[in-house]
Motif scaffolding. Structure first.
Motif, mmCIF file in Angstrom:
data_model
loop_
_atom_site.group_PDB
_atom_site.id
_atom_site.type_symbol
_atom_site.label_atom_id
_atom_site.label_comp_id
_atom_site.label_asym_id
_atom_site.label_seq_id
_atom_site.Cartn_x
_atom_site.Cartn_y
_atom_site.Cartn_z
ATOM 1 N N ARG A 218 0.875 -1.026 -0.118
ATOM 2 C CA ARG A 218 -0.320 -0.482 -0.204
ATOM 3 C C ARG A 218 0.842 1.174 -0.004
ATOM 4 O O ARG A 218 0.549 2.583 -0.046
ATOM 5 C CB ARG A 218 -0.649 -0.036 1.305
ATOM 6 N N GLY A 219 2.584 0.575 0.088
ATOM 7 C CA GLY A 219 2.814 2.859 0.236
ATOM 8 C C GLY A 219 3.061 2.708 1.991
ATOM 9 O O GLY A 219 3.900 3.844 1.600
ATOM 10 N N ASP A 220 2.855 2.815 2.533
ATOM 11 C CA ASP A 220 2.959 2.832 4.292
ATOM 12 C C ASP A 220 4.071 3.230 4.242
ATOM 13 O O ASP A 220 4.710 4.039 4.902
ATOM 14 C CB ASP A 220 2.069 2.019 5.034
ATOM 15 N N PHE A 221 5.399 2.592 4.271
ATOM 16 C CA PHE A 221 6.650 3.045 4.661
ATOM 17 C C PHE A 221 7.434 3.450 3.645
ATOM 18 O O PHE A 221 8.420 3.476 4.421
ATOM 19 C CB PHE A 221 7.229 1.849 4.735
ATOM 20 N N GLU A 222 6.865 3.983 2.910
ATOM 21 C CA GLU A 222 7.538 4.979 1.560
ATOM 22 C C GLU A 222 7.730 6.005 2.197
ATOM 23 O O GLU A 222 8.141 7.250 1.914
ATOM 24 C CB GLU A 222 7.030 4.830 0.232
ATOM 25 N N ARG A 223 7.309 6.258 3.402
ATOM 26 C CA ARG A 223 6.581 7.801 4.128
ATOM 27 C C ARG A 223 7.703 8.384 5.131
ATOM 28 O O ARG A 223 8.106 9.221 5.605
ATOM 29 C CB ARG A 223 5.511 7.785 4.828
ATOM 30 N N ILE A 224 8.800 7.295 5.258
ATOM 31 C CA ILE A 224 9.969 6.969 6.376
ATOM 32 C C ILE A 224 10.737 7.734 5.703
ATOM 33 O O ILE A 224 11.020 7.818 4.207
ATOM 34 C CB ILE A 224 9.976 5.872 6.340
ATOM 35 N N GLY B 55 16.924 12.809 10.457
ATOM 36 C CA GLY B 55 17.799 12.701 11.607
ATOM 37 C C GLY B 55 17.147 11.692 12.472
ATOM 38 O O GLY B 55 16.111 11.046 11.966
ATOM 39 N N PRO B 56 17.698 11.035 13.111
ATOM 40 C CA PRO B 56 17.160 10.062 13.586
ATOM 41 C C PRO B 56 15.493 9.530 14.515
ATOM 42 O O PRO B 56 14.875 8.878 14.783
ATOM 43 C CB PRO B 56 18.093 9.006 15.596
ATOM 44 N N LEU B 57 15.347 11.015 15.499
ATOM 45 C CA LEU B 57 14.114 11.001 15.923
ATOM 46 C C LEU B 57 13.603 11.176 15.074
ATOM 47 O O LEU B 57 12.194 10.876 15.188
ATOM 48 C CB LEU B 57 14.506 12.080 16.547
ATOM 49 N N ALA B 58 13.269 12.509 14.099
ATOM 50 C CA ALA B 58 12.332 12.338 12.732
ATOM 51 C C ALA B 58 11.987 10.443 11.921
ATOM 52 O O ALA B 58 10.905 10.159 12.081
ATOM 53 C CB ALA B 58 12.345 13.255 11.845
ATOM 54 N N ARG B 59 13.158 9.873 11.854
ATOM 55 C CA ARG B 59 12.511 8.856 11.086
ATOM 56 C C ARG B 59 12.577 7.800 12.108
ATOM 57 O O ARG B 59 11.327 6.745 11.167
ATOM 58 C CB ARG B 59 14.480 8.059 10.867
ATOM 59 N N ASN C 13 10.320 8.128 14.666
ATOM 60 C CA ASN C 13 8.607 9.070 14.585
ATOM 61 C C ASN C 13 7.587 8.779 13.376
ATOM 62 O O ASN C 13 6.919 7.894 13.503
ATOM 63 C CB ASN C 13 8.522 10.110 15.164
ATOM 64 N N ALA C 14 8.010 8.187 12.613
ATOM 65 C CA ALA C 14 7.996 8.632 11.038
ATOM 66 C C ALA C 14 7.390 7.111 10.599
ATOM 67 O O ALA C 14 6.058 6.625 10.248
ATOM 68 C CB ALA C 14 8.704 9.010 9.817
ATOM 69 N N ALA C 15 8.352 6.130 11.112
ATOM 70 C CA ALA C 15 8.437 4.196 11.296
ATOM 71 C C ALA C 15 7.191 3.761 12.555
ATOM 72 O O ALA C 15 6.647 3.100 11.634
ATOM 73 C CB ALA C 15 9.693 3.993 12.025
ATOM 74 N N LEU C 16 7.266 4.838 13.267
ATOM 75 C CA LEU C 16 6.021 4.220 14.496
ATOM 76 C C LEU C 16 4.929 4.526 13.838
ATOM 77 O O LEU C 16 4.269 4.123 14.015
ATOM 78 C CB LEU C 16 6.519 5.258 15.311
ATOM 79 N N VAL C 17 4.717 6.197 13.078
ATOM 80 C CA VAL C 17 3.652 6.392 12.729
ATOM 81 C C VAL C 17 3.419 5.424 11.419
ATOM 82 O O VAL C 17 1.912 4.703 11.486
ATOM 83 C CB VAL C 17 3.364 7.813 12.442
#
Length: 155
Positions: free
Chosen positions: A130-136, A141-145, A147-151
């Motif tokens: 579906r492409g959910d993980f392309e938004r990472i 920086g590590p914190l942004a990545r 958070n995006a991975a958790l979302v």
């Protein structure tokens, strides 16, 4: 043919025959291949169905509990012999809880009921389609990545 599903730490898969595991894996693979041809809405709809699917542990717990209650009710009405049914069901449930597998799980497994890990594996494959993980993001920086991975993992 060797399976793509490498969840060797799963006690249920370890104690399930190769044929049953293969049949379940083939069903997942066929579904993911079918969904690869569908649009995002169809994938989302199927993911909602997977969210409601009962896993093996839930099925075993409910079945053993129902048999145990039935044995107690019949034992109160028709005599002590029925209470043995409750004891056996409780013992099998205890075995499943301690070992992660038992005779009840074997019966349910043959019926095609999957473990939570197997259901989650299919869900993550569909989310990737579906492409959910392309938004990472690859930057930020590590914190942004993180958070995006958790979302992405929750969507």
């Amino acid at each position: 043919m060797e399976s793509w599903n490498r969840m060797s730490s799963d006690a249920v898969r370890t104690h399930t025959s190769d044929g049953v595991n293969r049949r379940i894996d083939d069903r997942v693979e066929g579904c993911v291949r079918h969904m690869a041809e569908q649009d995002r809405a169809a994938i989302t709809q199927y993911l909602d169905k997977l969210e409601r699917e009962w896993d093996l542990n839930r099925m075993v717990t409910v079945a053993a509990s129902a048999v145990s209650v039935l044995g107690l009710v019949l034992g109160a009405r028709d005599g002590k012999a029925w209470r043995v049914v409750s004891g056996v069901a409780a013992g099998l449930l205890l075995q499943h809880g301690l070992l992660g597998f038992g005779p009840l799980a074997e019966v349910v497994r043959v019926l095609g009921v999957r473990t939570r890990k197997e259901i989650d594996l299919e869900k993550f494959a569909l989310k990737a389609l579906r492409g959910d993980f392309e938004r990472i993001p690859h930057d930020g920086g590590p914190l942004a990545r993180a958070n995006a991975a958790l979302v992405a993992a929750q969507s």
